[in-house]
Design a protein around this motif. Structure first.
Motif, mmCIF file in Angstrom:
data_model
loop_
_atom_site.group_PDB
_atom_site.id
_atom_site.type_symbol
_atom_site.label_atom_id
_atom_site.label_comp_id
_atom_site.label_asym_id
_atom_site.label_seq_id
_atom_site.Cartn_x
_atom_site.Cartn_y
_atom_site.Cartn_z
ATOM 1 N N LEU A 51 1.146 -0.773 -0.257
ATOM 2 C CA LEU A 51 -0.017 -0.206 -0.020
ATOM 3 C C LEU A 51 0.950 1.260 0.255
ATOM 4 N N GLY A 52 2.271 0.676 -0.101
ATOM 5 C CA GLY A 52 3.393 1.988 0.141
ATOM 6 C C GLY A 52 3.243 2.924 1.378
ATOM 7 N N LEU A 53 3.121 2.548 2.026
ATOM 8 C CA LEU A 53 3.092 2.650 3.508
ATOM 9 C C LEU A 53 5.138 2.261 3.766
ATOM 10 N N SER A 54 4.884 3.226 4.732
ATOM 11 C CA SER A 54 6.877 2.902 5.525
ATOM 12 C C SER A 54 6.184 3.027 6.486
ATOM 13 N N ILE A 55 7.691 2.115 6.846
ATOM 14 C CA ILE A 55 7.639 1.954 8.939
ATOM 15 C C ILE A 55 8.851 2.296 9.300
ATOM 16 N N PRO A 56 8.540 3.313 10.446
ATOM 17 C CA PRO A 56 7.686 3.411 10.864
ATOM 18 C C PRO A 56 6.817 4.639 10.713
ATOM 19 N N GLY A 57 7.381 5.103 10.178
ATOM 20 C CA GLY A 57 6.897 7.326 8.757
ATOM 21 C C GLY A 57 5.743 7.472 9.553
ATOM 22 N N ASP A 58 4.903 6.004 8.317
ATOM 23 C CA ASP A 58 3.310 6.140 7.999
ATOM 24 C C ASP A 58 2.669 5.108 8.950
ATOM 25 N N LEU A 59 3.492 3.882 9.654
ATOM 26 C CA LEU A 59 3.109 2.660 10.187
ATOM 27 C C LEU A 59 3.965 2.120 11.493
ATOM 28 N N SER A 60 3.456 2.206 12.634
ATOM 29 C CA SER A 60 4.260 1.526 13.456
ATOM 30 C C SER A 60 3.118 0.162 13.902
ATOM 31 N N VAL A 61 3.956 -0.606 14.083
ATOM 32 C CA VAL A 61 3.805 -1.739 14.491
ATOM 33 C C VAL A 61 4.635 -2.950 15.633
ATOM 34 N N VAL A 62 4.165 -3.330 16.099
ATOM 35 C CA VAL A 62 4.332 -3.720 17.210
ATOM 36 C C VAL A 62 3.877 -5.188 17.574
ATOM 37 N N GLY A 63 4.870 -6.546 17.179
ATOM 38 C CA GLY A 63 5.021 -7.402 17.534
ATOM 39 C C GLY A 63 4.765 -8.402 18.879
ATOM 40 N N PHE A 64 4.103 -9.842 19.054
ATOM 41 C CA PHE A 64 4.642 -10.652 20.119
ATOM 42 C C PHE A 64 5.425 -11.848 19.626
ATOM 43 N N ASP A 65 6.174 -12.102 21.041
ATOM 44 C CA ASP A 65 6.657 -13.513 21.128
ATOM 45 C C ASP A 65 8.342 -13.592 21.600
ATOM 46 N N ASN A 66 8.989 -12.316 20.115
ATOM 47 C CA ASN A 66 10.166 -12.108 19.525
ATOM 48 C C ASN A 66 11.022 -13.012 20.175
ATOM 49 N N GLN A 67 10.259 -13.726 17.809
ATOM 50 C CA GLN A 67 10.944 -14.488 17.772
ATOM 51 C C GLN A 67 11.976 -13.639 17.049
ATOM 52 N N GLU A 68 12.991 -14.123 17.046
ATOM 53 C CA GLU A 68 14.408 -12.788 16.392
ATOM 54 C C GLU A 68 15.107 -13.274 15.182
ATOM 55 N N LEU A 69 14.517 -14.071 14.191
ATOM 56 C CA LEU A 69 14.271 -14.921 12.885
ATOM 57 C C LEU A 69 14.116 -13.945 12.193
ATOM 58 N N VAL A 70 12.990 -13.654 12.714
ATOM 59 C CA VAL A 70 11.222 -12.770 12.283
ATOM 60 C C VAL A 70 11.753 -11.409 12.781
ATOM 61 N N CYS A 71 12.353 -11.252 13.819
ATOM 62 C CA CYS A 71 12.293 -9.604 14.113
ATOM 63 C C CYS A 71 13.289 -8.772 13.682
ATOM 64 N N GLU A 72 14.208 -10.084 13.126
ATOM 65 C CA GLU A 72 15.785 -8.653 12.880
ATOM 66 C C GLU A 72 15.877 -9.452 10.712
ATOM 67 N N SER A 73 15.153 -10.004 10.581
ATOM 68 C CA SER A 73 14.937 -10.512 9.970
ATOM 69 C C SER A 73 13.955 -9.077 8.587
ATOM 70 N N VAL A 74 12.878 -8.708 9.236
ATOM 71 C CA VAL A 74 12.736 -7.217 8.635
ATOM 72 C C VAL A 74 12.903 -6.110 8.819
ATOM 73 N N HIS A 75 12.409 -5.460 7.813
ATOM 74 C CA HIS A 75 13.553 -4.202 7.937
ATOM 75 C C HIS A 75 11.890 -2.559 7.789
ATOM 76 N N PRO A 76 12.512 -2.561 8.801
ATOM 77 C CA PRO A 76 13.315 -1.682 10.257
ATOM 78 C C PRO A 76 12.538 -3.191 11.112
#
Length: 353
Positions: free
Chosen positions: A273-298
């Motif tokens: 949808l052309g939305l930047s993170i975190p400029g246009d949208l902030s996101v918080v997850g749950f679990d702290n699965q490091e393989l997921v959390c550190e592989s996405v940008h930002p």
């Protein structure tokens, strides 16, 4: 060439004391008055001779096997949750215990035969673990065996358990967003009704109430997930839920996602949808699965499930049951462990829409 096994009799002869004295010292017999110098000499002689106690015989005398059963549905095959096993295993090793692990993949018949096998080996107790903090049916075969539930509960309120504090975790995640100024916060969840979902949503509502934001059910997007043991399914579930929220007329400025894989799906929806993170949208997850959390940008800010600590605490609870004569299970040894925030780079102040 085979080496003869060193016996208590050999230690007694070398130390110049009776077999009974050596037995009391090496087996740590309580209530026996033994001279400290004698105790020290016997222990030094035993070590010098390479004496190793017969664990099986000692276990038969004490009516303990020094083994703990660990029954899980799929924890052993889930990398991030495997730290529950590590926590229990290291806590057991510190007490001189061995952990016997069986992974049933949710198969009731395999679970039944696995528990039978553990009980035949006279384990001192059982850790019964499940994924996704849900209500489980405790097998009848475990009702007379010291058992602690790990990341699970059952209908019987007297059965001890160790679970994450889902309400506190959800609250912490959403407060991270409200502290950055967000007030229109969407939630992506699965439709499956488990304590994890209930607790995290309760935490979401609590955090909103603290900043005076009324609960808006239209900001909660629930999607049906593929079977819970399919890891990639949560990404697609998160994508569908996030896209539904982000294409609404009044879209949220932030998303709280049920888990990190659903958050990864939200990243995908935002990019389309052309939305930047975190400029246009902030996101918080749950679990702290490091393989997921550190592989996405930002990299994803999230709340950590305390898997290692849960495993260690469950083992400690089980020892309380097995080592305290007459101790009965009860709610006094039921625990909810806190879920701390792991702040990375996916949260910023909301844009001016």
């Amino acid at each position: 060439m085979m080496t003869r096994r060193i016996r208590i009799k050999d230690v007694a002869e070398a130390a110049g004391v009776s077999v009974t004295t050596v037995s009391h010292i090496l087996n740590r017999a309580e209530g026996k008055r033994i001279n400290p110098d004698t105790r020290r000499r016997v222990l030094q002689v035993a070590e010098g001779l390479g004496y190793a106690p017969n664990g099986l015989a000692r276990g038969l005398r004490l009516k303990r096997s020094h083994t703990i059963g660990f029954v899980s549905d799929q924890i052993a095959t889930t990398p991030h949750a495997g730290r529950m096993i590590l926590g229990a295993q290291e806590a057991a090793a510190a007490e001189g215990l061995v952990l016997l692990l069986v992974n049933t993949s949710g198969d009731p018949e395999l679970e039944r035969t696995s528990i039978e096998m553990l009980l035949q080996r006279q384990v001192d107790g059982v850790l019964y673990a499940a994924m996704y903090h849900r209500v489980v049916d405790l097998p009848d075969s475990l009702r007379s065996t010291p058992t602690v539930l790990l990341d699970a509960r059952c209908e019987n309120p007297s059965v001890p358990f160790v679970v994450p504090d889902e309400v506190q975790g959800g609250y912490t995640a959403v407060r991270e967003l409200t502290d950055h100024g967000h007030r229109r916060i969407g939630v992506t969840v699965q439709t499956v009704d488990v304590p994890a979902r209930q607790g995290r949503l309760a935490g979401y509502r609590k955090a909103l109430a603290e900043v005076g934001v009324p609960y808006d059910p239209s900001l909660v997007a629930a999607e049906t997930a593929v079977p819970f043991n399919t890891v990639g399914g949560d990404v697609d579930t998160g994508y569908r839920a996030a896209r539904r929220l982000l294409t609404a007329e009044a879209r949220p400025t932030a998303l709280f996602c049920f888990n990190d894989r659903m958050a990864a799906g939200a990243y995908r929806a935002a990019a389309e949808l052309g939305l930047s993170i975190p400029g246009d949208l902030s996101v918080v997850g749950f679990d702290n699965q490091e393989l997921v959390c550190e592989s996405v940008h930002p990299q994803l800010s999230t709340v950590q499930l305390p898997h290692y600590e849960m495993g260690a605490r469950a083992l400690a609870q089980l020892l309380t049951l097995t080592q305290t004569p007459g101790r009965s299970p009860g709610p006094d040894i039921q625990e909810m462990l806190p879920c701390p925030l792991v702040a990375r780079a996916s949260v910023a102040s909301p844009p001016r829409l």
